[in-house]
Scaffold this active site. Structure first.
Site, PDB file in Angstrom:
ATOM      1  N   GLY A  90       0.831  -1.210   0.000  1.00 48.10           N
ATOM      2  CA  GLY A  90       0.000   0.000   0.000  1.00 48.10           C
ATOM      3  C   GLY A  90       0.854   1.245   0.000  1.00 48.10           C
ATOM      4  O   GLY A  90       2.070   1.173  -0.202  1.00 48.10           O
ATOM      5  N   ASN A  91       0.226   2.390   0.209  1.00 46.46           N
ATOM      6  CA  ASN A  91       0.993   3.629   0.298  1.00 46.46           C
ATOM      7  C   ASN A  91       0.336   4.587   1.282  1.00 46.46           C
ATOM      8  O   ASN A  91      -0.701   4.287   1.861  1.00 46.46           O
ATOM      9  CB  ASN A  91       1.176   4.252  -1.089  1.00 46.46           C
ATOM     10  N   GLN A  92       0.950   5.715   1.446  1.00 44.52           N
ATOM     11  CA  GLN A  92       0.594   6.642   2.533  1.00 44.52           C
ATOM     12  C   GLN A  92      -0.611   7.533   2.244  1.00 44.52           C
ATOM     13  O   GLN A  92      -1.027   8.296   3.104  1.00 44.52           O
ATOM     14  CB  GLN A  92       1.788   7.594   2.759  1.00 44.52           C
TER      15      GLN A  92
END
Ligand code: CTP
Length: 398
Positions: free
Chosen positions: A207-209
């Site tokens: 995933g990412n931020q």
């Protein structure tokens, strides 16, 4: 008047004209305003909370000590874009003037910092009383808009100035204070937000931020400017925006599918989502045990923006780039390679943009122009991007 997505508090005072506000509520909704009714306790003698709840489709309370856990007077005040008080009795006007906060409505008025329109309705003797005259003058001096009552026959049988005006007249006065921009009316805006998740096994993902806040801000502002808005949201935990059709997705492939389905009918695409460039080549159907992890084989995801190049007709496309280091030439190259007309680049190396209410960066335009964005709210950036997009859509008056 177009109220798309704008929040209105309809305050109702304890006068017989309260029933006429039912029609006002309906007409405000027809204009696209989202209305919460806050009746004073005494007004419930004329129109009950059940009527307001049924008509508005929202919870209705009158006292501060109801729904205390929501701190309703503050949450309503924060959410409101406008307040309209119809009808306003002499007593309610006096309480507002004195800064009293003895019911929910007067609390909300004190806690809010938005335009307020007051529609007085009362017996002519009460309207002309020096106390009311002085209260009305004071409120006008403080910036409240107060409509003059109509002259005519009153419920008491007397004739004079004090009647509640027609709904059309009230809406005319309301249009003046709302000054709602509807420059995106008739346009369809597609927005992506959040960060995609690429499943590794039933438990883990890449995933990412991204929090989704910037994309949601664009969707809300476009809605408020009259657009029909579709939001493709990837894993954002933000509440859905009333009036925006939201398609929830998880992975880049699902986002690709949703965007592809919606793109041809839209005029503007704002691709604010952080899309994973790659996904695990195979998704394990069972949890991978500690000892079995050595590396993950990756497969490249479709570049959603690039894939739209072939089908792009009249649409304006806004791309985002979150970089930890960059140069202008590579930003411009990215904009062109993605087929974008506008690119917003933000430097995230400081780590203070993800999940923040603010942003800063630089807008690159196809014309070669560049606009620096000093630290500002994500709503303000959204407005700025929409202004540039509108200009490129050839609709701007400037
Ligand atoms: N984007 C996309 N499809 C992808 C990856 C990114 O449509 N598979 C979009 C993003 O939503 C964003 C823009 O492309 O609007 C730029 O994203 P970015 O991650 O900066 O681009 P990349 O092509 O992945 O470049 P980089 O190698 O710098 O990560």
């Amino acid at each position: 008047m177009q109220g798309h997505g704008r929040e209105v508090i309809l305050g109702v005072g304890g006068g017989i004209a309260a029933y006429k506000s039912c029609d006002l509520l309906r007409r405000l909704q027809d204009c696209g305003f989202l209305v919460t009714v806050v009746p004073t306790p005494s007004s419930l003698n004329f129109v009950g909370a059940a009527t307001w709840e049924a008509l508005s489709g929202r919870a209705v309370t009158s006292e501060v000590f109801e729904s205390v856990e929501e701190v309703r007077h503050v949450s309503l005040a924060k959410k409101a874009n406008f307040i309209i008080i119809a009808p306003a009795t002499a007593d309610l006007i006096a309480r507002i003037t004195a800064g009293r906060a003895d019911d929910l409505l007067t609390n909300v008025i004190l806690a809010a910092d938005v335009p307020v329109l007051i529609i007085p309705a009362m017996h002519p003797q009460m309207w002309n009383d020096p106390a009311t005259t002085s209260n009305v003058r004071l409120l006008r001096e403080r910036g409240f808009s107060i409509l003059e009552p109509e002259v005519g026959a009153l419920t008491s049988g007397d004739i004079g100035k004090g009647r509640f005006p027609d709904t059309a007249k009230i809406l005319e006065a309301f249009a003046e204070i709302t000054d709602v921009s509807s420059d995106f009316l008739g346009k369809k805006v597609l927005v992506t937000a959040g960060g995609t998740r690429e499943q590794i096994d039933p438990i883990r993902f890449i995933g990412n931020q991204s929090s989704g806040k910037q994309g949601y801000a664009v969707a809300l502002q476009a809605l408020r400017r009259g657009a029909e808005v579709v939001l493709v949201s990837a894993n954002a935990t933000l509440p859905d925006i009333e009036g925006v059709r939201t398609i929830h997705v998880e992975s880049a492939a699902q986002m690709h599918e949703a965007v592809r389905d919606e793109f041809s009918g839209c005029d503007l695409l704002v691709m604010a989502a952080a899309v994973a460039d790659a996904r695990p080549a195979t998704v394990n159907s069972a949890k991978i045990k500690k000892g079995d992890f050595s590396s993950i084989d990756l497969a490249e995801n479709v570049d959603i923006l690039k894939s739209l190049n072939e089908v792009k007709t009249h649409q304006i496309v806004v791309a985002f780039a979150a970089e930890t280091s960059h140069d202008d030439a590579s930003a411009v190259a990215k904009m062109h390679s993605k087929g974008a007309d506008i690119l917003y680049l933000n430097d995230v190396s400081g780590g203070d943009i993800f999940n923040s209410e603010t942003t800063y960066g630089e807008i690159f335009l196809k014309s070669g122009e560049r606009v620096r964005v000093a630290k500002t709210t994500k709503d303000t950036l959204a407005q700025e991007l929409l202004d540039h997009a509108l200009h490129q859509l050839g609709l701007s008056n400037v």
